[in-house]
Design a protein around this motif. Structure first.
Motif, PDB file in Angstrom:
ATOM      1  N   ILE A  32     -13.341 -47.865  25.480  1.00  0.00           N
ATOM      2  CA  ILE A  32     -13.948 -46.701  26.129  1.00  0.00           C
ATOM      3  C   ILE A  32     -15.271 -46.361  25.468  1.00  0.00           C
ATOM      4  N   ARG A  33     -15.289 -46.389  24.128  1.00  0.00           N
ATOM      5  CA  ARG A  33     -16.521 -46.074  23.400  1.00  0.00           C
ATOM      6  C   ARG A  33     -17.639 -47.045  23.786  1.00  0.00           C
ATOM      7  N   LYS A  34     -17.295 -48.330  23.890  1.00  0.00           N
ATOM      8  CA  LYS A  34     -18.306 -49.339  24.243  1.00  0.00           C
ATOM      9  C   LYS A  34     -18.818 -49.121  25.663  1.00  0.00           C
ATOM     10  N   ILE A  35     -17.896 -48.800  26.573  1.00  0.00           N
ATOM     11  CA  ILE A  35     -18.315 -48.557  27.961  1.00  0.00           C
ATOM     12  C   ILE A  35     -19.210 -47.319  28.037  1.00  0.00           C
ATOM     13  N   GLN A  36     -18.848 -46.272  27.292  1.00  0.00           N
ATOM     14  CA  GLN A  36     -19.669 -45.063  27.268  1.00  0.00           C
ATOM     15  C   GLN A  36     -21.053 -45.375  26.710  1.00  0.00           C
ATOM     16  N   GLN A  37     -21.102 -46.265  25.718  1.00  0.00           N
ATOM     17  CA  GLN A  37     -22.398 -46.671  25.166  1.00  0.00           C
ATOM     18  C   GLN A  37     -23.189 -47.446  26.211  1.00  0.00           C
ATOM     19  N   ASN A  38     -22.483 -48.291  26.984  1.00  0.00           N
ATOM     20  CA  ASN A  38     -23.151 -49.026  28.061  1.00  0.00           C
ATOM     21  C   ASN A  38     -23.714 -48.070  29.114  1.00  0.00           C
ATOM     22  N   ILE A  39     -22.953 -47.014  29.394  1.00  0.00           N
ATOM     23  CA  ILE A  39     -23.429 -46.014  30.358  1.00  0.00           C
ATOM     24  C   ILE A  39     -24.702 -45.352  29.836  1.00  0.00           C
ATOM     25  N   GLU A  40     -24.687 -44.975  28.559  1.00  0.00           N
ATOM     26  CA  GLU A  40     -25.874 -44.344  27.967  1.00  0.00           C
ATOM     27  C   GLU A  40     -27.067 -45.293  28.014  1.00  0.00           C
ATOM     28  N   ASN A  41     -26.829 -46.559  27.650  1.00  0.00           N
ATOM     29  CA  ASN A  41     -27.919 -47.538  27.642  1.00  0.00           C
ATOM     30  C   ASN A  41     -28.483 -47.762  29.046  1.00  0.00           C
ATOM     31  N   ASN A  42     -27.570 -47.860  30.031  1.00  0.00           N
ATOM     32  CA  ASN A  42     -28.022 -48.089  31.406  1.00  0.00           C
ATOM     33  C   ASN A  42     -28.747 -46.873  31.968  1.00  0.00           C
ATOM     34  N   ASN A  43     -28.263 -45.685  31.615  1.00  0.00           N
ATOM     35  CA  ASN A  43     -28.954 -44.469  32.057  1.00  0.00           C
ATOM     36  C   ASN A  43     -30.356 -44.397  31.454  1.00  0.00           C
ATOM     37  N   LEU A  44     -30.462 -44.788  30.180  1.00  0.00           N
ATOM     38  CA  LEU A  44     -31.764 -44.786  29.519  1.00  0.00           C
ATOM     39  C   LEU A  44     -32.696 -45.816  30.155  1.00  0.00           C
ATOM     40  N   GLU A  45     -32.159 -47.007  30.433  1.00  0.00           N
ATOM     41  CA  GLU A  45     -32.966 -48.046  31.076  1.00  0.00           C
ATOM     42  C   GLU A  45     -33.444 -47.577  32.455  1.00  0.00           C
ATOM     43  N   TRP A  46     -32.526 -46.943  33.187  1.00  0.00           N
ATOM     44  CA  TRP A  46     -32.894 -46.456  34.521  1.00  0.00           C
ATOM     45  C   TRP A  46     -33.942 -45.359  34.419  1.00  0.00           C
ATOM     46  N   GLU A  47     -33.791 -44.472  33.454  1.00  0.00           N
ATOM     47  CA  GLU A  47     -34.768 -43.389  33.267  1.00  0.00           C
ATOM     48  C   GLU A  47     -36.146 -43.969  32.952  1.00  0.00           C
ATOM     49  N   ASN A  48     -36.189 -44.969  32.089  1.00  0.00           N
ATOM     50  CA  ASN A  48     -37.465 -45.603  31.735  1.00  0.00           C
ATOM     51  C   ASN A  48     -38.064 -46.331  32.942  1.00  0.00           C
ATOM     52  N   TYR A  49     -37.192 -46.966  33.724  1.00  0.00           N
ATOM     53  CA  TYR A  49     -37.661 -47.677  34.920  1.00  0.00           C
ATOM     54  C   TYR A  49     -38.220 -46.686  35.929  1.00  0.00           C
ATOM     55  N   ARG A  50     -37.533 -45.564  36.058  1.00  0.00           N
ATOM     56  CA  ARG A  50     -37.990 -44.525  36.987  1.00  0.00           C
ATOM     57  C   ARG A  50     -39.333 -43.944  36.521  1.00  0.00           C
ATOM     58  N   LYS A  51     -39.475 -43.757  35.225  1.00  0.00           N
ATOM     59  CA  LYS A  51     -40.745 -43.244  34.683  1.00  0.00           C
ATOM     60  C   LYS A  51     -41.880 -44.230  34.952  1.00  0.00           C
ATOM     61  N   LEU A  52     -41.558 -45.525  34.791  1.00  0.00           N
ATOM     62  CA  LEU A  52     -42.563 -46.548  35.055  1.00  0.00           C
ATOM     63  C   LEU A  52     -42.964 -46.535  36.526  1.00  0.00           C
ATOM     64  N   TYR A  53     -41.974 -46.375  37.390  1.00  0.00           N
ATOM     65  CA  TYR A  53     -42.242 -46.299  38.823  1.00  0.00           C
ATOM     66  C   TYR A  53     -43.141 -45.097  39.140  1.00  0.00           C
ATOM     67  N   ASP A  54     -42.801 -43.958  38.562  1.00  0.00           N
ATOM     68  CA  ASP A  54     -43.610 -42.739  38.781  1.00  0.00           C
ATOM     69  C   ASP A  54     -45.035 -42.944  38.261  1.00  0.00           C
ATOM     70  N   LYS A  55     -45.136 -43.643  37.138  1.00  0.00           N
ATOM     71  CA  LYS A  55     -46.461 -43.920  36.569  1.00  0.00           C
ATOM     72  C   LYS A  55     -47.282 -44.788  37.517  1.00  0.00           C
ATOM     73  N   GLU A  56     -46.635 -45.784  38.114  1.00  0.00           N
ATOM     74  CA  GLU A  56     -47.339 -46.650  39.062  1.00  0.00           C
ATOM     75  C   GLU A  56     -47.708 -45.892  40.329  1.00  0.00           C
ATOM     76  N   ILE A  58     -48.431 -42.709  40.426  1.00  0.00           N
ATOM     77  CA  ILE A  58     -49.575 -41.866  40.034  1.00  0.00           C
ATOM     78  C   ILE A  58     -50.848 -42.693  40.022  1.00  0.00           C
ATOM     79  N   GLU A  59     -50.741 -43.942  39.516  1.00  0.00           N
ATOM     80  CA  GLU A  59     -51.904 -44.822  39.486  1.00  0.00           C
ATOM     81  C   GLU A  59     -52.377 -45.139  40.904  1.00  0.00           C
TER      82      GLU A  59
END
Length: 232
Positions: A32-56, A58-59
């Motif tokens: 469970i701990r590992k899966i929760q860590q995977n969720i956190e990592n994937n949420n972070l990756e998605w957040e960064n991807y979304r920020k990159l998309y928003d940046k593009e 804006i450009e």
């Protein structure tokens, strides 16, 4: 004495089951701990991807505004050039040069805008978002399943702990105390004699000890490893 060894063997079996169940619960919690860590990592990756998309995005907006500004300047140059207000060849040449510069800038910006649009479309933001949501849903489903497994294991563990409590009632206090001390060192504090050999440490027993074990008249411990030894 046979009943004592039967009770000790039964207790040892229960203890083995309890230990195994506790380990499995720990393992499930670790999953469970590992899966929760995977969720956190994937949420972070998605957040960064979304920020990159928003940046593009804006450009792209910046390029479109810049293109609009150049188009306005180009229209102004064209209007001025063909307005009939140009008084000299030098002024005409200047306006032509300005117009050509704007046209070149406009052409470059149009290419940038097209490339930027292609880049944004290539990011497939809606598909990526759906993939992310499905992945998180699978993770959460796995966690729910593991939690149900743990609840079942805890229930079984509780039942076995109660069985252990019942079992120790049939064992003399001094023998039980020795058993508990041996259990800190060995997973099998109670072993059967194999021929004249202790199955715990696999060393030959003195013949006098082996005879006493066979008589089943007393509780005997291996002189080497101190495990309880019994003979069927």
């Amino acid at each position: 004495m046979l009943n004592i060894f039967e009770n000790l063997t039964h207790l040892q079996n229960i203890d083995g089951i309890i230990l195994s169940q506790k380990k499995k619960i720990v393992q499930k919690n670790e999953e469970i701990r590992k899966i929760q860590q995977n969720i956190e990592n994937n949420n972070l990756e998605w957040e960064n991807y979304r920020k990159l998309y928003d940046k593009e995005r804006i450009e792209l907006s910046r390029l479109e505004l810049e293109l609009k500004d150049v188009e306005e300047k180009l229209n102004k140059s064209q209007n001025q050039l063909y307005s009939g207000n140009v008084q000299s060849g030098k002024e005409l040449s200047q306006w032509k040069s300005t117009m050509e510069s704007h046209e070149k800038t406009k052409s470059n910006l149009e290419d940038y805008v097209i490339n930027q649009i292609d880049k944004i479309e290539g990011m497939r933001i809606k598909e990526k978002e759906k993939e992310h949501q499905l992945l998180i849903q699978r993770f959460e489903k796995d966690i729910d399943s593991l939690k149900k497994d743990i609840e079942k294991m805890k229930s079984d563990l509780s039942n076995n702990i109660q069985l252990r409590t019942d079992s120790i009632q049939n064992i003399p206090a001094d023998i039980l105390s020795l058993y508990e001390e041996l259990r800190k060192k060995f997973s099998d504090p109670v072993v059967e004699m194999d021929g004249d050999t202790c199955r715990g440490c696999h060393l030959a027993l003195p013949s006098s000890i082996a005879k006493r074990v066979r008589k089943k008249e007393e509780v005997i411990q291996c002189p080497n490893c101190q495990r309880f030894i019994f003979f069927k």
